[in-house]
Design a protein around this motif. Structure first.
Motif, PDB file in Angstrom:
ATOM      1  N   GLU A   3       0.832  -1.209   0.000  1.00 30.73           N
ATOM      2  CA  GLU A   3       0.000   0.000   0.000  1.00 30.73           C
ATOM      3  C   GLU A   3       0.870   1.264   0.000  1.00 30.73           C
ATOM      4  O   GLU A   3       0.531   2.254  -0.649  1.00 30.73           O
ATOM      5  CB  GLU A   3      -0.931  -0.008   1.207  1.00 30.73           C
ATOM      6  N   ALA A   4       1.990   1.216   0.704  1.00 31.85           N
ATOM      7  CA  ALA A   4       2.891   2.372   0.727  1.00 31.85           C
ATOM      8  C   ALA A   4       3.471   2.637  -0.654  1.00 31.85           C
ATOM      9  O   ALA A   4       3.506   3.785  -1.123  1.00 31.85           O
ATOM     10  CB  ALA A   4       4.014   2.136   1.735  1.00 31.85           C
ATOM     11  N   VAL A   5       3.924   1.589  -1.316  1.00 29.19           N
ATOM     12  CA  VAL A   5       4.505   1.735  -2.653  1.00 29.19           C
ATOM     13  C   VAL A   5       3.442   2.205  -3.643  1.00 29.19           C
ATOM     14  O   VAL A   5       3.693   3.064  -4.500  1.00 29.19           O
ATOM     15  CB  VAL A   5       5.136   0.410  -3.119  1.00 29.19           C
ATOM     16  N   ALA A   6       2.228   1.657  -3.529  1.00 28.45           N
ATOM     17  CA  ALA A   6       1.149   2.023  -4.455  1.00 28.45           C
ATOM     18  C   ALA A   6       0.776   3.493  -4.316  1.00 28.45           C
ATOM     19  O   ALA A   6       0.620   4.200  -5.318  1.00 28.45           O
ATOM     20  CB  ALA A   6      -0.073   1.143  -4.214  1.00 28.45           C
ATOM     21  N   LEU A   7       0.643   3.983  -3.069  1.00 30.84           N
ATOM     22  CA  LEU A   7       0.270   5.382  -2.874  1.00 30.84           C
ATOM     23  C   LEU A   7       1.381   6.309  -3.358  1.00 30.84           C
ATOM     24  O   LEU A   7       1.117   7.324  -4.014  1.00 30.84           O
ATOM     25  CB  LEU A   7      -0.043   5.652  -1.412  1.00 30.84           C
ATOM     26  N   ALA A   8       2.623   5.981  -3.048  1.00 29.38           N
ATOM     27  CA  ALA A   8       3.740   6.808  -3.512  1.00 29.38           C
ATOM     28  C   ALA A   8       3.766   6.875  -5.034  1.00 29.38           C
ATOM     29  O   ALA A   8       4.007   7.934  -5.627  1.00 29.38           O
ATOM     30  CB  ALA A   8       5.060   6.260  -2.974  1.00 29.38           C
ATOM     31  N   SER A   9       3.503   5.750  -5.680  1.00 23.96           N
ATOM     32  CA  SER A   9       3.485   5.712  -7.140  1.00 23.96           C
ATOM     33  C   SER A   9       2.359   6.580  -7.703  1.00 23.96           C
ATOM     34  O   SER A   9       2.553   7.319  -8.679  1.00 23.96           O
ATOM     35  CB  SER A   9       3.326   4.265  -7.618  1.00 23.96           C
ATOM     36  N   GLU A  10       1.188   6.506  -7.087  1.00 31.29           N
ATOM     37  CA  GLU A  10       0.060   7.311  -7.546  1.00 31.29           C
ATOM     38  C   GLU A  10       0.345   8.799  -7.379  1.00 31.29           C
ATOM     39  O   GLU A  10       0.016   9.617  -8.248  1.00 31.29           O
ATOM     40  CB  GLU A  10      -1.194   6.924  -6.773  1.00 31.29           C
ATOM     41  N   LEU A  11       0.969   9.161  -6.278  1.00 36.26           N
ATOM     42  CA  LEU A  11       1.324  10.563  -6.044  1.00 36.26           C
ATOM     43  C   LEU A  11       2.345  11.033  -7.077  1.00 36.26           C
ATOM     44  O   LEU A  11       2.279  12.176  -7.550  1.00 36.26           O
ATOM     45  CB  LEU A  11       1.878  10.741  -4.633  1.00 36.26           C
ATOM     46  N   GLY A  12       3.289  10.156  -7.412  1.00 35.98           N
ATOM     47  CA  GLY A  12       4.294  10.507  -8.409  1.00 35.98           C
ATOM     48  C   GLY A  12       3.702  10.798  -9.774  1.00 35.98           C
ATOM     49  O   GLY A  12       4.218  11.628 -10.527  1.00 35.98           O
ATOM     50  N   LYS A  13       2.600  10.148 -10.099  1.00 37.05           N
ATOM     51  CA  LYS A  13       1.933  10.389 -11.383  1.00 37.05           C
ATOM     52  C   LYS A  13       1.000  11.606 -11.314  1.00 37.05           C
ATOM     53  O   LYS A  13       0.842  12.330 -12.302  1.00 37.05           O
ATOM     54  CB  LYS A  13       1.113   9.155 -11.777  1.00 37.05           C
ATOM     55  N   ALA A  14       0.388  11.826 -10.162  1.00 35.86           N
ATOM     56  CA  ALA A  14      -0.619  12.883 -10.042  1.00 35.86           C
ATOM     57  C   ALA A  14      -0.004  14.273  -9.881  1.00 35.86           C
ATOM     58  O   ALA A  14      -0.559  15.266 -10.361  1.00 35.86           O
ATOM     59  CB  ALA A  14      -1.536  12.590  -8.863  1.00 35.86           C
ATOM     60  N   ALA A  15       1.144  14.366  -9.204  1.00 41.57           N
ATOM     61  CA  ALA A  15       1.713  15.681  -8.897  1.00 41.57           C
ATOM     62  C   ALA A  15       2.014  16.514 -10.145  1.00 41.57           C
ATOM     63  O   ALA A  15       1.689  17.707 -10.180  1.00 41.57           O
ATOM     64  CB  ALA A  15       2.963  15.521  -8.031  1.00 41.57           C
ATOM     65  N   PRO A  16       2.640  15.951 -11.180  1.00 44.09           N
ATOM     66  CA  PRO A  16       2.883  16.775 -12.379  1.00 44.09           C
ATOM     67  C   PRO A  16       1.596  17.268 -13.025  1.00 44.09           C
ATOM     68  O   PRO A  16       1.561  18.375 -13.578  1.00 44.09           O
ATOM     69  CB  PRO A  16       3.643  15.820 -13.314  1.00 44.09           C
ATOM     70  N   LEU A  17       0.540  16.461 -12.970  1.00 47.51           N
ATOM     71  CA  LEU A  17      -0.745  16.897 -13.533  1.00 47.51           C
ATOM     72  C   LEU A  17      -1.311  18.052 -12.725  1.00 47.51           C
ATOM     73  O   LEU A  17      -1.800  19.046 -13.286  1.00 47.51           O
ATOM     74  CB  LEU A  17      -1.739  15.724 -13.541  1.00 47.51           C
ATOM     75  N   TRP A  18      -1.256  17.941 -11.407  1.00 47.55           N
ATOM     76  CA  TRP A  18      -1.765  19.019 -10.553  1.00 47.55           C
ATOM     77  C   TRP A  18      -1.000  20.307 -10.810  1.00 47.55           C
ATOM     78  O   TRP A  18      -1.598  21.381 -10.939  1.00 47.55           O
ATOM     79  CB  TRP A  18      -1.645  18.603  -9.096  1.00 47.55           C
ATOM     80  N   ALA A  19       0.308  20.210 -10.908  1.00 45.89           N
ATOM     81  CA  ALA A  19       1.119  21.399 -11.159  1.00 45.89           C
ATOM     82  C   ALA A  19       0.796  22.022 -12.510  1.00 45.89           C
ATOM     83  O   ALA A  19       0.894  23.243 -12.685  1.00 45.89           O
ATOM     84  CB  ALA A  19       2.606  21.047 -11.077  1.00 45.89           C
ATOM     85  N   SER A  20       0.366  21.203 -13.478  1.00 40.92           N
ATOM     86  CA  SER A  20       0.025  21.707 -14.806  1.00 40.92           C
ATOM     87  C   SER A  20      -1.196  22.620 -14.789  1.00 40.92           C
ATOM     88  O   SER A  20      -1.384  23.421 -15.713  1.00 40.92           O
ATOM     89  CB  SER A  20      -0.245  20.539 -15.764  1.00 40.92           C
ATOM     90  N   MET A  21      -2.030  22.509 -13.754  1.00 38.16           N
ATOM     91  CA  MET A  21      -3.217  23.363 -13.672  1.00 38.16           C
ATOM     92  C   MET A  21      -2.849  24.842 -13.560  1.00 38.16           C
ATOM     93  O   MET A  21      -3.671  25.706 -13.853  1.00 38.16           O
ATOM     94  CB  MET A  21      -4.054  22.982 -12.450  1.00 38.16           C
ATOM     95  N   PHE A  22      -1.636  25.133 -13.121  1.00 43.08           N
ATOM     96  CA  PHE A  22      -1.228  26.505 -12.863  1.00 43.08           C
ATOM     97  C   PHE A  22      -0.303  27.054 -13.950  1.00 43.08           C
ATOM     98  O   PHE A  22       0.198  28.160 -13.818  1.00 43.08           O
ATOM     99  CB  PHE A  22      -0.522  26.589 -11.506  1.00 43.08           C
ATOM    100  N   GLU A  23      -0.088  26.285 -15.009  1.00 44.77           N
ATOM    101  CA  GLU A  23       0.866  26.702 -16.036  1.00 44.77           C
ATOM    102  C   GLU A  23       0.310  26.358 -17.417  1.00 44.77           C
ATOM    103  O   GLU A  23       0.326  25.194 -17.830  1.00 44.77           O
ATOM    104  CB  GLU A  23       2.208  26.010 -15.805  1.00 44.77           C
ATOM    105  N   ARG A  24      -0.170  27.361 -18.128  1.00 44.09           N
ATOM    106  CA  ARG A  24      -0.788  27.105 -19.434  1.00 44.09           C
ATOM    107  C   ARG A  24       0.204  26.558 -20.453  1.00 44.09           C
ATOM    108  O   ARG A  24      -0.204  25.924 -21.452  1.00 44.09           O
ATOM    109  CB  ARG A  24      -1.440  28.378 -19.979  1.00 44.09           C
ATOM    110  N   ASP A  25       1.500  26.784 -20.246  1.00 41.72           N
ATOM    111  CA  ASP A  25       2.505  26.287 -21.173  1.00 41.72           C
ATOM    112  C   ASP A  25       3.067  24.931 -20.768  1.00 41.72           C
ATOM    113  O   ASP A  25       4.043  24.461 -21.366  1.00 41.72           O
ATOM    114  CB  ASP A  25       3.656  27.302 -21.285  1.00 41.72           C
TER     115      ASP A  25
END
Length: 566
Positions: A301-323
């Motif tokens: 469960e620890a590895v799975a959550l860390a992996s999901e966060l690793g994929k989600a964070a760049p997408l979340w950051a993209s919400m604030f940068e149109r480029d």
């Protein structure tokens, strides 16, 4: 050892109270690469200095600096918690060494050898007492080797600049402390400071034989008063639970933190809350860590959550940068929607947008973005049912998307249709609203102009830069009362900010209009390329009735642009 308490053993865990100077002198320490970079602010550095000096002045025998948690490494002990204080005190000793050296005092060599590092007698390589993570270590080593000017030139990241600033502050403080002292005694304040840091400025060192147990201690210490963020705590719990798979966790965690610069705690914690809300429904800040912790009890469960966060964070950051790369193939209208959501500070929709970016195809994401901006504008104009209700609505929809229960923009729309202001409500409020923020008025008028022309992106209005496209108040904010006899005193005061009184003009045209009467403005307005501006020039005079009539027409268009659903 110098000033210490007796060791206290709990199984294999060792705790010891020791002067921070002794900790640096007697250890080889290293900050693991997965730890956040140096982040102490100027105020925190000054606070450390002021507190230590006050303790010296007040003859406090034991001043407590906090705790540190370490675990044994192959060559160096790994610092799980405590790097900010260790790095800052090391920089303090560096500044002390440099001041002594600049005055040809031989104690400079003692300070360097005992607390900073030395060269290997055979290889002549620098062997530091403390190493920071790979992002910061090169700059840090330049400082503690006595090459501050070079460190300052090479500082690029926020954490580098923070290290440089810490040195400058502490160097200045020490120079002030010895200023105007005679040649026979100027060293005394520095010697006294050195002795206090060595034996009286104490730190509790908790030594744990394994990383997994170290992170458990790290988390426990937070419950007893450490000022840690949700990201700090979650990292500790994931690494502590991962067991033999901790390296996988570290890799995924590094990916998750990559979009955030330095010690951007507020953004990382905001990301975690939005991510968790997108999975589990609305989450509150105070309960976030406990909820995330309780979901992870095994290494898998620890590895799975860390992996999901690793994929989600760049997408979340993209919400604030149109480029951002994610939006590369999206139309400008989608990128503009991102900017408007940011400017309106519409945070509640972030969990839904994150879930949609993870689950939906491009065409459906575009539709959801259109809905989000339409709903945000409608709630902004009419007023919503409260931020808490809206946040819950978005979070529950996000959860449904994450679970695969909602798979299209139409299905998302169906969950909101009864909550979003109706066409009648929206038109009624738009027809009477004032707009004080210039960027928002320009946005409204740009969108309505595009709608009137039937074009998504007409070239001549694509640039909404205020230096190119200005906002003209026909009845100017600083107009002379005598130039507008058709207005009552109340109307003259109250109608200037109505959207019906505002229009777009090229900057070079707007510069010459000034605050004059309508007759002086008709010509330039008629020559504008904007349809909404041209129609104003067709009026014989500019009166309250003309403003209200134009605003009502804009309201009719607004209903068709910022639609309620799909």
């Amino acid at each position: 050892m110098a000033v210490t308490d007796a060791d206290h053993y709990t199984g294999q865990i060792t705790t010891r109270v020791d002067g921070i100077g002794h900790v640096l002198a007697d250890s080889k320490l290293e900050i693991p690469d997965y730890q956040r970079s140096f982040s102490w602010s100027d105020d925190e550095v000054r606070e450390l200095w002021d507190d230590v000096l006050k303790a010296i002045r007040d003859n406090v025998p034991d001043y407590f600096l906090g705790s540190m948690v370490t675990t044994a490494g192959a060559e160096r002990d790994q610092v799980i918690d405590g790097q900010q204080r260790l790095a800052t005190v090391s920089i303090l000793f560096s500044a002390m060494r440099d001041i002594l050296k600049s005055r040809s005092d031989e104690r400079a060599e003692d300070i360097e050898r005992d607390y900073l590092g030395r060269k290997n007698i055979r290889t002549r390589e620098w062997q530091p007492k403390l190493k920071l993570n790979s992002d910061d270590n090169a700059i840090f080593q330049l400082i503690i080797e006595g090459r501050f000017s070079e460190a300052k030139r090479q500082a690029t990241r926020d954490s580098h600049k923070a290290l440089v600033k810490a040195y400058e502050i502490l160097h200045e403080k020490m120079e002030q402390a010895i200023a105007d002292l005679p040649a026979t005694s100027w060293q005394a304040p520095l010697v006294e400071l050195h002795e206090y840091l060595l034996s009286s400025a104490n730190i509790i060192r908790v030594s744990v034989p394994s990383e997994s147990r170290a992170f458990v201690i790290f988390e426990t210490l937070n419950d007893r008063g450490l000022n840690l963020s949700t990201a700090d705590l979650l990292k500790g719990h994931l690494f502590g639970t991962a067991g033999g798979r901790v390296e996988e966790c570290k890799y995924s965690w590094a990916q998750a933190m990559a979009p955030f610069s330095g010690d951007d705690r507020s953004s990382t914690d905001q990301f975690l809350r939005h991510y968790w809300s997108s999975r589990e429904g609305v989450s509150r800040v105070k309960a976030l860590f406990s909820q995330m912790r309780d979901s992870v009890s095994t290494s898998e469960e620890a590895v799975a959550l860390a992996s999901e966060l690793g994929k989600a964070a760049p997408l979340w950051a993209s919400m604030f940068e149109r480029d951002a790369a994610f939006w590369e193939n999206y139309p400008d209208s989608a990128k503009e929607s991102l900017e408007v959501l940011g400017a309106l500070k519409v945070e509640q929709c972030r969990p839904l947008l994150l879930a949609v970016m993870q689950k939906f195809p491009k065409q459906e994401i575009e539709k959801v973005l259109e809905l989000l901006i339409s709903w945000s504008i409608r709630w902004f104009v009419v007023g919503g049912s409260g931020a808490g209700v809206t946040e819950r609505l978005y979070a529950e929809a996000a959860k449904a998307v994450s679970l695969g229960e909602v798979t299209t923009a139409s299905e998302v729309s169906a969950r909101f249709i009864e909550r979003v202001p109706s066409d009648q409500e929206f038109e009624k409020q738009f027809a009477v609203m004032s707009v004080r923020r210039g960027w928002l008025a320009r946005y409204y008028l740009h969108q309505i102009e595009k709608y009137r022309r039937g074009e998504d992106q007409p070239e001549f209005i694509s640039n909404s830069d205020v230096t190119e496209v200005n906002l003209e108040h026909v009845l100017a904010r600083n107009a002379a009362r005598s130039d507008w006899p058709a207005f009552s005193d109340d109307e003259f005061t109250d109608m200037k900010l109505l959207i019906g009184n505002q229009c777009l003009l090229r900057q070079r045209v707007n510069e010459g209009l000034g605050n004059g009467p309508f007759a002086s403005k008709k010509g330039p307005l008629s020559q504008s390329g904007y349809l909404l501006t041209q129609e104003i020039a067709q009026c014989a005079d500019w009166t309250p009735d003309k403003i209200w009539a134009r605003q009502e027409r804009l309201a009719v268009d607004a209903v068709k642009i910022w639609v309620r659903g799909v």
